[in-house]
Scaffold this motif. Structure first.
Motif, PDB file in Angstrom:
ATOM      1  N   SER A  79       3.379  15.111   5.814  1.00 57.29           N
ATOM      2  CA  SER A  79       3.183  15.252   4.375  1.00 57.29           C
ATOM      3  C   SER A  79       4.462  14.997   3.590  1.00 57.29           C
ATOM      4  CB  SER A  79       2.639  16.646   4.045  1.00 57.29           C
ATOM      5  OG  SER A  79       3.513  17.653   4.527  1.00 57.29           O
ATOM      6  N   ARG A  80       5.603  15.402   4.133  1.00 55.16           N
ATOM      7  CA  ARG A  80       6.864  15.188   3.410  1.00 55.16           C
ATOM      8  C   ARG A  80       7.162  13.689   3.306  1.00 55.16           C
ATOM      9  NH1 ARG A  80      11.283  18.494   2.238  1.00 55.16           N
ATOM     10  NH2 ARG A  80      12.648  17.290   0.866  1.00 55.16           N
ATOM     11  N   LEU A  81       6.901  12.952   4.376  1.00 55.39           N
ATOM     12  CA  LEU A  81       7.074  11.501   4.341  1.00 55.39           C
ATOM     13  C   LEU A  81       6.127  10.878   3.320  1.00 55.39           C
ATOM     14  CD1 LEU A  81       8.058   8.743   5.343  1.00 55.39           C
ATOM     15  CD2 LEU A  81       6.449   8.951   7.254  1.00 55.39           C
ATOM     16  N   ALA A  82       4.886  11.379   3.276  1.00 59.40           N
ATOM     17  CA  ALA A  82       3.918  10.856   2.309  1.00 59.40           C
ATOM     18  C   ALA A  82       4.420  11.026   0.881  1.00 59.40           C
ATOM     19  CB  ALA A  82       2.570  11.552   2.491  1.00 59.40           C
ATOM     20  N   VAL A  83       4.981  12.191   0.584  1.00 61.81           N
ATOM     21  CA  VAL A  83       5.515  12.445  -0.763  1.00 61.81           C
ATOM     22  C   VAL A  83       6.639  11.467  -1.078  1.00 61.81           C
ATOM     23  CG1 VAL A  83       6.781  14.101  -2.184  1.00 61.81           C
ATOM     24  CG2 VAL A  83       4.848  14.875  -0.796  1.00 61.81           C
ATOM     25  N   ASP A  84       7.559  11.293  -0.146  1.00 58.05           N
ATOM     26  CA  ASP A  84       8.682  10.374  -0.368  1.00 58.05           C
ATOM     27  C   ASP A  84       8.194   8.942  -0.593  1.00 58.05           C
ATOM     28  OD1 ASP A  84      10.315  12.512  -0.027  1.00 58.05           O
ATOM     29  OD2 ASP A  84      11.431  11.715   1.679  1.00 58.05           O
ATOM     30  N   LEU A  85       7.230   8.509   0.211  1.00 55.30           N
ATOM     31  CA  LEU A  85       6.705   7.153   0.089  1.00 55.30           C
ATOM     32  C   LEU A  85       6.034   6.927  -1.249  1.00 55.30           C
ATOM     33  CD1 LEU A  85       5.195   6.712   3.667  1.00 55.30           C
ATOM     34  CD2 LEU A  85       7.130   5.435   2.720  1.00 55.30           C
ATOM     35  N   LEU A  87       6.275   8.731  -4.122  1.00 60.44           N
ATOM     36  CA  LEU A  87       7.204   8.835  -5.254  1.00 60.44           C
ATOM     37  C   LEU A  87       8.085   7.587  -5.357  1.00 60.44           C
ATOM     38  CD1 LEU A  87       8.403  12.554  -5.139  1.00 60.44           C
ATOM     39  CD2 LEU A  87       6.853  11.485  -6.783  1.00 60.44           C
ATOM     40  N   SER A  88       8.585   7.128  -4.230  1.00 56.20           N
ATOM     41  CA  SER A  88       9.467   5.958  -4.236  1.00 56.20           C
ATOM     42  C   SER A  88       8.698   4.699  -4.626  1.00 56.20           C
ATOM     43  CB  SER A  88      10.115   5.779  -2.860  1.00 56.20           C
ATOM     44  OG  SER A  88      10.904   6.886  -2.519  1.00 56.20           O
ATOM     45  N   GLY A  89       7.536   4.492  -4.008  1.00 54.00           N
ATOM     46  CA  GLY A  89       6.759   3.289  -4.282  1.00 54.00           C
ATOM     47  C   GLY A  89       6.279   3.214  -5.712  1.00 54.00           C
ATOM     48  N   VAL A  90       5.714   4.297  -6.208  1.00 55.16           N
ATOM     49  CA  VAL A  90       5.218   4.310  -7.588  1.00 55.16           C
ATOM     50  C   VAL A  90       6.385   4.208  -8.564  1.00 55.16           C
ATOM     51  CG1 VAL A  90       4.043   5.689  -9.346  1.00 55.16           C
ATOM     52  CG2 VAL A  90       3.125   5.592  -7.020  1.00 55.16           C
ATOM     53  N   GLY A  91       7.472   4.923  -8.272  1.00 55.50           N
ATOM     54  CA  GLY A  91       8.631   4.863  -9.157  1.00 55.50           C
ATOM     55  C   GLY A  91       9.198   3.464  -9.277  1.00 55.50           C
ATOM     56  N   GLY A 183      14.494  -1.110  -5.743  1.00 57.31           N
ATOM     57  CA  GLY A 183      13.742  -0.339  -4.762  1.00 57.31           C
ATOM     58  C   GLY A 183      14.626   0.581  -3.948  1.00 57.31           C
ATOM     59  N   VAL A 184      15.768   0.078  -3.492  1.00 54.13           N
ATOM     60  CA  VAL A 184      16.709   0.903  -2.725  1.00 54.13           C
ATOM     61  C   VAL A 184      17.231   2.053  -3.582  1.00 54.13           C
ATOM     62  CG1 VAL A 184      18.946   0.923  -1.570  1.00 54.13           C
ATOM     63  CG2 VAL A 184      17.363  -0.972  -1.173  1.00 54.13           C
ATOM     64  N   ALA A 185      17.516   1.759  -4.852  1.00 52.67           N
ATOM     65  CA  ALA A 185      18.015   2.803  -5.750  1.00 52.67           C
ATOM     66  C   ALA A 185      16.985   3.913  -5.927  1.00 52.67           C
ATOM     67  CB  ALA A 185      18.381   2.186  -7.104  1.00 52.67           C
ATOM     68  N   VAL A 186      15.728   3.536  -6.111  1.00 52.10           N
ATOM     69  CA  VAL A 186      14.688   4.546  -6.318  1.00 52.10           C
ATOM     70  C   VAL A 186      14.483   5.375  -5.058  1.00 52.10           C
ATOM     71  CG1 VAL A 186      12.234   4.906  -6.794  1.00 52.10           C
ATOM     72  CG2 VAL A 186      13.518   3.227  -8.115  1.00 52.10           C
ATOM     73  N   GLY A 187      14.394   4.709  -3.905  1.00 49.33           N
ATOM     74  CA  GLY A 187      14.218   5.440  -2.650  1.00 49.33           C
ATOM     75  C   GLY A 187      15.368   6.397  -2.373  1.00 49.33           C
TER      76      GLY A 187
END
Length: 202
Positions: A79-85, A87-91, A183-187
């Motif tokens: 679930s933590r990976l899902a949140v990171d993915l 948030l990063s992708g949408v952001g 993308g790198v900056a957001v992630g």
């Protein structure tokens, strides 16, 4: 798995923002530099037989890829990976649209002659490349969760997505460089805000 805010993410974030800024500085909305045009035509003129293999990988930069990888992470109880993915992708996807409006650079078909369009948009804003931004955001978000080999496979796939956007005629080289940096900056920012997984030896 333990989580912490890492200094390396701060350094990566700063470097990525710097690359994004530097890639935007030489852009003239009405003109493409000679070297950038040469690089574009070199990639854009690759054989048509490359299209379908490249198109398949290119979908990793699609907005729906964010949903798919997020669901897959949930199904595997990460679930933590899902949140990171997510948030990063949408952001990255949202911020790419914002940057497009600010820079207002056209697509290759509007700025160059002899552009080969492989089912790519001929008009609209080009900087930054949203597919590249999304793909690199997902790769950056997933990077600390993956094994040594798998993480570099993700980076390679994101790089192919960026090159693919040039090949299909959707973006110019600086567009995808800026998109990758965004993308790198957001992630990295997501990891700075929420923490990233670290090993017990860290």
């Amino acid at each position: 798995m333990r989580f912490a805010r890492r200094r390396s993410d701060a350094l990566i974030f700063v470097a990525a923002v710097a690359v994004l800024a530097v890639s935007a500085i030489p852009i003239d909305p009405r003109h493409v530099g000679g070297f950038e045009a040469q690089v574009f035509h070199f990639v854009n003129q690759w054989p048509a037989s490359f299209y379908w293999p490249i198109w398949i990988v290119m979908q990793l930069g699609n907005f729906f890829a964010v949903v798919v990888v997020g669901v897959l992470a949930l199904l595997t109880r990460r679930s933590r990976l899902a949140v990171d993915l997510v948030l990063s992708g949408v952001g990255a996807w949202v911020l790419a649209k914002v940057v497009k409006q600010v820079v207002s650079r056209g697509r290759p078909g509007q700025l160059l002659s002899d552009v080969i369009l492989h089912h790519a948009p001929a008009a609209g804003h080009g900087f930054v490349a949203g597919h590249a931004a999304t793909a690199f955001a997902l790769a950056t978000a997933a990077f600390p969760y993956l094994g040594r080999r798998t993480r570099w496979v993700m980076v390679a796939l994101a790089t192919i997505v960026a090159i693919a956007r040039v090949y299909v005629g959707a973006h110019l080289p600086l567009d995808v460089i800026g998109g990758a940096a965004l993308g790198v900056a957001v992630g990295s920012l997501v990891h700075l805000l929420l923490g990233a997984p670290i090993s017990d030896r860290s």
